[in-house]
Design a protein around this motif. Structure first.
Motif, PDB file in Angstrom:
ATOM      1  N   SER A 137       0.864  -1.188   0.000  1.00 35.83           N
ATOM      2  CA  SER A 137       0.000   0.000   0.000  1.00 35.83           C
ATOM      3  C   SER A 137       0.900   1.238   0.000  1.00 35.83           C
ATOM      4  N   ALA A 138       0.306   2.352  -0.392  1.00 37.19           N
ATOM      5  CA  ALA A 138       1.084   3.587  -0.466  1.00 37.19           C
ATOM      6  C   ALA A 138       1.390   4.089   0.935  1.00 37.19           C
ATOM      7  N   SER A 139       2.515   4.805   1.089  1.00 33.47           N
ATOM      8  CA  SER A 139       2.863   5.297   2.421  1.00 33.47           C
ATOM      9  C   SER A 139       2.098   6.584   2.746  1.00 33.47           C
ATOM     10  N   LYS A 161      -3.146   8.162  -2.238  1.00 33.67           N
ATOM     11  CA  LYS A 161      -2.373   7.613  -3.358  1.00 33.67           C
ATOM     12  C   LYS A 161      -2.415   6.094  -3.319  1.00 33.67           C
ATOM     13  N   HIS A 165      -0.348   2.414  -4.242  1.00 36.01           N
ATOM     14  CA  HIS A 165       0.897   1.746  -4.618  1.00 36.01           C
ATOM     15  C   HIS A 165       0.677   1.167  -6.018  1.00 36.01           C
ATOM     16  N   ASP A 182       2.139   9.747 -11.037  1.00 40.99           N
ATOM     17  CA  ASP A 182       2.984  10.094  -9.893  1.00 40.99           C
ATOM     18  C   ASP A 182       3.566  11.498 -10.040  1.00 40.99           C
ATOM     19  N   LEU A 228      -0.755   8.079  -7.954  1.00 41.19           N
ATOM     20  CA  LEU A 228       0.165   6.975  -7.704  1.00 41.19           C
ATOM     21  C   LEU A 228       1.335   7.411  -6.838  1.00 41.19           C
ATOM     22  N   GLU A 229       1.741   6.510  -5.969  1.00 45.30           N
ATOM     23  CA  GLU A 229       2.994   6.752  -5.250  1.00 45.30           C
ATOM     24  C   GLU A 229       4.142   6.315  -6.167  1.00 45.30           C
TER      25      GLU A 229
END
Ligand code: TPP
Ligand code: MG
Length: 541
Positions: free
Chosen positions: A353-355, A359, A361, A462, A531-532
């Motif tokens: 998963s995105a941090s 957003k 991952h 991104d 998006l990350e």
């Protein structure tokens, strides 16, 4: 015999070759061909940039098994088209670029848009020349098509001077046979030698080049693997042995003791056959249509290249498959190990998963598309390059794939999606690309609207040229980032302004339903996914 213009002879000759459509952008020089195509019943798909016409013809060729025809105007139109030929060349895709040209009767006089067009395209085609007169246009197009399809397939170029298109001619349309590929078969004795050598090996591998990765080619590769029990692996990624679609395959490649290069060049994608990508004593056998490839391999491998046999990849595939069916397949252990390495993806991806909030991952952005790709036996996955493209290729599988290929050029995915849609009007077409990449040919959304070509595009946005950003980060450090940022532009709204279906997605949970709506819209659809920007995947077990 009827008198007609060179342009009419061209259009009737294309018809004789089975050509049903041309991807084109208009211009003064080629308007006689537009007129002649109308009478001949050839459809014109009129695009927004010449390079896009070539990319569409390229994807169309890879999926239809027919030659792809792109036609552009002379001078600047031709120059715009040439860049896209590099992708077709490296992907071994049979494309013919037809370009209008200043008239022969003004040669050297400083005619409008006069340019040395054939010479300009030579490095990226198998052959390029200019029609001498209206009488030769029919035989020229036959030669251009047969040349593109024969041996190692690839683009050819024919320049069409306006007088050759407008002058009257009595020349007839060439026979259908003149447009056909000239097969370069593998001799039966050579097929036996290759198969015997592979069967003596403990860990043999067959590596197939891009020409085998067309829609028909993939089925032929599967049939060969089934018949001989030896792993057959198609290679078409600029990441080569680290192709993200091949999972942990690099670790198996390093263990192979005998490799058949089946139309696969021994180039940078195979680390030139050297250790540690290959065992230092791995033996190579090569089947190729081009003698120059044998010399290249010999230079890199010396005596480790134990046989070099001339044949085109498709003919060789057929001969090997027939022969292998007569024997018993190799025991399945090694084959299963290779297949499981190719399927392998790190288990940690399942919970990626995105941090940051708002957003996704890349794994979260890609995996929900699998259901759509699985919904049809002939669905098409289109992927571009960049970091996001590598994630797309790592996460998704489909019966048909069209990727940017060994050229490693970005920008082709959107036109590829249109070409794919034209080739396969009933199968879902799913195209993934980065935000930088989408900008190259975004006006082709308009072409997709005008010709009613629905497909689903997912942009991993991104807000940067992440592949190059990651290079800066790694090579020069976080204090030396320069020039790779983009804006978090709402490409969904841009697409909607063209008349497409657009949606912005910033939560993983919202994506599956957005994909369903995009597909159900039966329009060109653009999902702009926040998006990350993480580095491309490296898959190791
Ligand atoms: C025609 C061409 N121009 C430039 C490059 C260099 N290049 C490769 S990936 C990349 C960045 C792509 O950005 P984006 O499409 O946003 O994908 P991301 O890497 O951000 O996921 C660039 C500039 C290239 N490969 N081909
Ligand atoms: Mg990007």
């Amino acid at each position: 015999m009827t008198t007609s213009r060179g342009a009419d002879l061209l259009a009737r000759s294309l018809k004789q070759a089975g050509v049903r459509r041309i991807f084109t952008l208009s211009g003064n020089h080629i308007m006689p061909v537009f007129d002649a195509a109308l009478s001949a019943g050839i459809e014109l798909l009129h695009v927004r940039h010449e390079a896009a016409a070539v990319h569409m013809a390229d994807a169309y060729a890879r999926l239809s098994g027919e030659v792809g025809i792109a036609m552009v105007t002379g001078g600047p139109g031709h120059a715009n088209a040439v860049s896209a030929l590099y992708t077709a060349q490296m992907s071994e895709s049979p494309v013919v670029l037809l370009s209008g040209h200043a008239p022969n009767n003004q040669a050297g006089m400083g005619a409008f848009q006069e340019m040395r067009q054939a010479e300009m395209s030579l490095p990226v085609v198998k052959a390029a020349w200019t029609s001498a007169s209206a009488d030769s246009v029919g035989s020229d197009i036959a030669r251009a098509i047969a040349g593109a399809m024969s041996g190692r397939p690839g683009p050819t170029h024919l320049s069409l001077p306006t007088d050759a298109l407008e002058d009257a001619t009595n020349a007839g349309v060439p026979d259908a046979a003149a447009f056909k590929a000239h097969p370069l078969p593998l001799a039966a004795a050579d097929a036996s030698t290759v198969l015997a050598r592979l069967r003596r090996a403990v860990r043999p591998l067959i590596l197939a080049g891009p020409a085998c990765l067309t829609r028909a080619g993939r089925a032929r590769l599967a049939a060969l693997e089934e018949a001989c029990g030896i792993p057959v692996v198609g290679m078409e990624s600029p990441r080569g042995v680290n192709d993200p679609a091949l999972g942990a395959f690099a670790q198996m490649l390093a263990q192979a003791d005998c490799v058949l290069l089946l139309g696969k060049r021994l180039d940078f994608t195979l680390k030139f056959g050297q250790a540690p990508a290959f065992a230092a004593d791995c033996e190579f056998v090569q089947i190729d249509a081009d003698a120059a490839e044998f010399q290249r391999s010999r230079n890199a491998l010396g005596a480790r290249l134990s046989a070099s046999l001339t044949a085109d990849a498709v003919s060789a595939l057929a001969a090997l498959t027939v022969l292998a069916r007569g024997g018993s397949p190799a025991p399945g252990t090694w084959r299963n190990e290779v297949a499981s390495a190719i399927r392998y993806r790190p288990p940690a991806w399942d919970s990626a998963s995105a941090s940051a909030p708002g957003k996704l991952h890349p794994v979260q952005a890609c995996r929900p598309l699998q259901a759509l790709l699985d919904s049809h036996p002939d669905s098409v996955l289109v992927s571009d390059g960049g970091e996001f493209g590598q994630w797309a290729q790592a996460c998704l599988t489909a019966p048909n794939r069209v990727i940017n290929g060994p050229a490693g050029a970005i920008g082709s995915a959107l036109p590829f999606a249109l070409g794919a849609r034209v080739a396969l009007p009933d199968a879902p077409v799913v195209a993934l690309m980065g935000d930088g990449t989408f900008g190259f040919h975004l006006a082709e959304v308009d072409t997709a609207i005008r010709y009613r070509l629905p497909f689903v595009t997912l942009i991993g946005n991104d807000a940067r040229w992440n592949a190059e950003y990651q290079i800066q980060l790694k090579a020069y450090g976080p204090g030396r980032l320069v020039g790779c940022e983009l804006l978090p532009t709402r490409y969904d709204l841009l697409a909607a302004a063209f008349g497409a279906y657009g949606e912005h997605v910033s939560e993983a949970a919202a994506l599956p339903a957005a994909i369903q709506r995009a597909h159900a819209a039966s329009l060109p659809a653009v999902l702009n996914v926040a998006l990350e920007g993480v580095p491309a995947p490296v898959v190791k077990r």
